[in-house]
Design an enzyme around this catalytic site. Structure first.
Site, PDB file in Angstrom:
ATOM      1  N   ARG A   1      -0.465   5.042  -1.517  1.00  0.00           N
ATOM      2  CA  ARG A   1      -1.374   6.188  -1.386  1.00  0.00           C
ATOM      3  C   ARG A   1      -2.303   6.075  -0.172  1.00  0.00           C
ATOM      4  O   ARG A   1      -2.558   7.062   0.518  1.00  0.00           O
ATOM      5  CB  ARG A   1      -2.222   6.257  -2.657  1.00  0.00           C
ATOM      6  CG  ARG A   1      -3.128   7.458  -2.753  1.00  0.00           C
ATOM      7  CD  ARG A   1      -4.083   7.332  -3.947  1.00  0.00           C
ATOM      8  NE  ARG A   1      -3.487   6.822  -5.136  1.00  0.00           N
ATOM      9  CZ  ARG A   1      -3.114   7.560  -6.189  1.00  0.00           C
ATOM     10  NH1 ARG A   1      -3.288   8.855  -6.168  1.00  0.00           N
ATOM     11  NH2 ARG A   1      -2.587   6.985  -7.254  1.00  0.00           N
TER      12      ARG A   1
ATOM     13  N   CYS B   1       4.706  29.554 -16.257  1.00  0.00           N
ATOM     14  CA  CYS B   1       4.382  30.172 -17.542  1.00  0.00           C
ATOM     15  C   CYS B   1       3.802  29.179 -18.545  1.00  0.00           C
ATOM     16  O   CYS B   1       4.343  29.004 -19.634  1.00  0.00           O
ATOM     17  CB  CYS B   1       5.633  30.811 -18.104  1.00  0.00           C
ATOM     18  SG  CYS B   1       7.016  29.668 -18.075  1.00  0.00           S
TER      19      CYS B   1
ATOM     20  N   PRO C   1       0.821  -1.219   0.000  1.00  0.00           N
ATOM     21  CA  PRO C   1       0.000   0.000   0.000  1.00  0.00           C
ATOM     22  C   PRO C   1       0.851   1.263   0.000  1.00  0.00           C
ATOM     23  O   PRO C   1       1.834   1.348   0.743  1.00  0.00           O
ATOM     24  CB  PRO C   1      -0.784  -0.105   1.312  1.00  0.00           C
ATOM     25  CG  PRO C   1       0.134  -0.874   2.216  1.00  0.00           C
ATOM     26  CD  PRO C   1       0.890  -1.837   1.340  1.00  0.00           C
TER      27      PRO C   1
HETATM   28  N1  LLP Z   1       3.367  -1.484  -5.907  1.00  0.00           N
HETATM   29  C1  LLP Z   1       3.781  -1.207  -7.149  1.00  0.00           C
HETATM   30  C2  LLP Z   1       4.541  -2.215  -7.894  1.00  0.00           C
HETATM   31  C3  LLP Z   1       3.471   0.043  -7.715  1.00  0.00           C
HETATM   32  O1  LLP Z   1       3.872   0.309  -8.950  1.00  0.00           O
HETATM   33  C4  LLP Z   1       2.749   0.994  -6.962  1.00  0.00           C
HETATM   34  C5  LLP Z   1       2.432   2.304  -7.524  1.00  0.00           C
HETATM   35  C6  LLP Z   1       2.354   0.647  -5.658  1.00  0.00           C
HETATM   36  C7  LLP Z   1       2.677  -0.603  -5.158  1.00  0.00           C
HETATM   37  C8  LLP Z   1       1.604   1.575  -4.776  1.00  0.00           C
HETATM   38  O2  LLP Z   1       0.362   1.897  -5.282  1.00  0.00           O
HETATM   39  P1  LLP Z   1      -0.663   2.743  -4.393  1.00  0.00           P
HETATM   40  O3  LLP Z   1      -1.030   1.873  -3.213  1.00  0.00           O
HETATM   41  O4  LLP Z   1       0.017   3.976  -3.970  1.00  0.00           O
HETATM   42  O5  LLP Z   1      -1.798   3.015  -5.291  1.00  0.00           O
HETATM   43  N2  LLP Z   1       1.821   9.074  -9.535  1.00  0.00           N
HETATM   44  C9  LLP Z   1       0.507   8.449  -9.617  1.00  0.00           C
HETATM   45  C10 LLP Z   1       0.499   7.079  -8.958  1.00  0.00           C
HETATM   46  C11 LLP Z   1       1.526   6.130  -9.523  1.00  0.00           C
HETATM   47  C12 LLP Z   1       1.542   4.781  -8.841  1.00  0.00           C
HETATM   48  C13 LLP Z   1       2.714   3.990  -9.258  1.00  0.00           C
HETATM   49  N3  LLP Z   1       2.824   2.693  -8.656  1.00  0.00           N
HETATM   50  C14 LLP Z   1      -0.525   9.373  -9.022  1.00  0.00           C
HETATM   51  O6  LLP Z   1      -0.167  10.465  -8.588  1.00  0.00           O
HETATM   52  O7  LLP Z   1      -1.706   9.041  -8.996  1.00  0.00           O
END
Ligand code: LLP
Length: 422
Positions: free
Chosen positions: A281, A347, A279
């Protein structure tokens, strides 16, 4: 009252008025609530505790790409988290935050030789491998330095799921993972290799997963593959079921953690493996705001622009993904409502946080927050327009701690080298 709450007409972070933080540290500044992180961690860990037996609790590897400040890592470690990393930089952040290497899982479609060496020398838990060429590469590097690697293979389950196409990772056209047939080939190939042990599978279908049934669909692909692998004589002792849990930006349907935990219990648990989760986010997203000051209110025939001192370089999500972030005034929170386009000073017209948003009326010098900015906020910030990176503050039990000072412009410029061109 903790988290981001109004006290005596002023928005607070864990009982510290954001006006005080702005006065002490300036703006733009990321402000994180330790209380919200703890609440999120305990909700996830608690749901798993209820659903799974004590000796089968998942290892919660915080995906530190979401927010990699060492203080945040150290705090989540103190709550019981392990760590998921995608780079050598994140490895060193994790170690600096006090994680043991054995708590760290390394993921990503392309790992550089030096990153693999650093992870092997540190002694990480496992590499999640995403292609046959990557498998060969890791085996070769491990052989070169004489340290055996432990790997799992990332299955691409061909399931759509992420909150938008740029953060969906489990469709067969995506660059991530390998299909079922390739998983069998990978295990067979790994069995012939001297420098690594293949011990399991991983799956991660995307981030801010909005169709929560997609988690279940992806999990349901695992059992037959695990049974086939075992029938072929392979060991499958670990299953890493990824991250992707959604948070609230606007009015999203949240994942019912108890349902999720039941899917894990019903589909994954019977396979009798170590269970790993990643996890990101979910643990930090709603725990952060970007505190900003109104520079000007620019009235035009078409709209009124609220020009703030934060910009797309500080928080890229609205520009990059058309992502919605709530925006609220810090003071005068009962002022009349007004429609604004909220924009930064950079900009280009893309430097827009929102258009035609109804907010309480604000004026020059007022403070506002951009909400749900604890994940993929600071860590995606850049120096575009030679704007220094914002400061970061962690509020813990009513006390604000500076966990990263605002960058000094001269630090940025000092990196450039004027060559002697004769
Ligand atoms: N595991 C792997 C292999 C991942 O690629 C990611 C996220 C996570 C775990 C964690 O995912 P989460 O639980 O955070 O959803 N910059 C984008 C999000 C990119 C996520 C990349 N990988 C945004 O701002 O929404």
């Amino acid at each position: 009252m903790s988290g981001f709450t109004e006290i005596k007409g002023v928005l607070n972070a864990d009982n510290v008025p954001l006006t005080e933080i702005a006065a002490a540290y300036g703006t733009p500044t990321y402000v994180y609530s330790a209380h919200v992180m703890k609440t999120q961690y305990e909700a996830l860990a608690g749901a798993m505790k209820c659903a799974l037996p004590a000796d089968k609790q998942p290892i919660l590897c915080y995906a530190c790409k979401a927010n990699s400040n060492v203080a945040v890592l150290s705090y989540l470690r103190s709550l019981g988290a392990s760590l998921e990393i995608v780079s050598e930089g994140e490895l060193h952040r994790g170690l600096a935050a006090g994680f043991k290497a054995s708590q760290i899982v390394s993921t990503g479609v392309g790992k550089q030789r030096r990153e693999i060496i650093a992870c092997l020398k540190a002694g990480i838990h496992q590499f999640n491998v995403e292609s046959l060429p990557e498998l060969e590469h890791i085996n070769n590097v491990a052989g070169d330095i004489g340290i055996k690697a432990t790997v799992v293979f990332r299955l691409n389950p061909n399931v759509a799921g992420g909150g938008n196409t740029k953060i969906s990772t489990g469709r067969k056209r995506d660059k991530f993972g390998i299909n079922e047939q390739t998983v069998y080939k990978a295990f067979d190939r790994a069995a012939q290799m001297d420098n690594l042990d293949a011990v399991g599978l991983s799956v991660h279908i995307g981030s801010q997963v909005s169709t929560v049934e997609s988690f279940k669909t992806a999990f349901e692909k695992m059992p037959s593959i695990v049974h086939n692998l075992r029938d072929q004589g392979h060991t499958v002792s670990r299953l890493d079921i990824g991250g992707g849990f959604p948070i609230i930006y606007k009015d999203e349907k949240l994942l019912d953690l108890d349902h999720y935990a039941q899917w894990v219990r019903d589909i994954i648990l019977p396979l009798d493996t170590q269970i790993i989760m990643e996890p990101g986010r979910y643990l930090v997203g709603n725990a952060g705001v970007l505190l900003t000051e109104v520079l000007h209110v620019k009235e035009t025939e078409e709209t009124d622009f609220l020009i703030i001192d934060s910009a797309m370089n500080d928080l890229i999500r609205p520009t990059l993904y058309d992502a919605y972030h709530g925006i609220e005034a810090v003071q005068n929170r009962d002022a009349a409502e007004h429609s604004y386009d909220v924009v930064g000073p950079i900009c280009e017209s893309g430097d827009t946080f929102t258009k035609g948003r109804i907010l309480t009326q604000m004026k020059e010098g007022d403070l506002a927050v951009i909400k749900s900015a604890g994940a993929y906020g600071f860590c995606m910030a850049s120096n575009y327009n030679t704007r220094p990176l914002p400061a970061e503050i962690l509020v813990h039990e009513g006390k604000a701690h500076l966990i990263c000072p605002r960058q000094d412009v001269h630090e940025i410029i000092a990196r450039d080298i004027i060559p002697d061109l004769g």
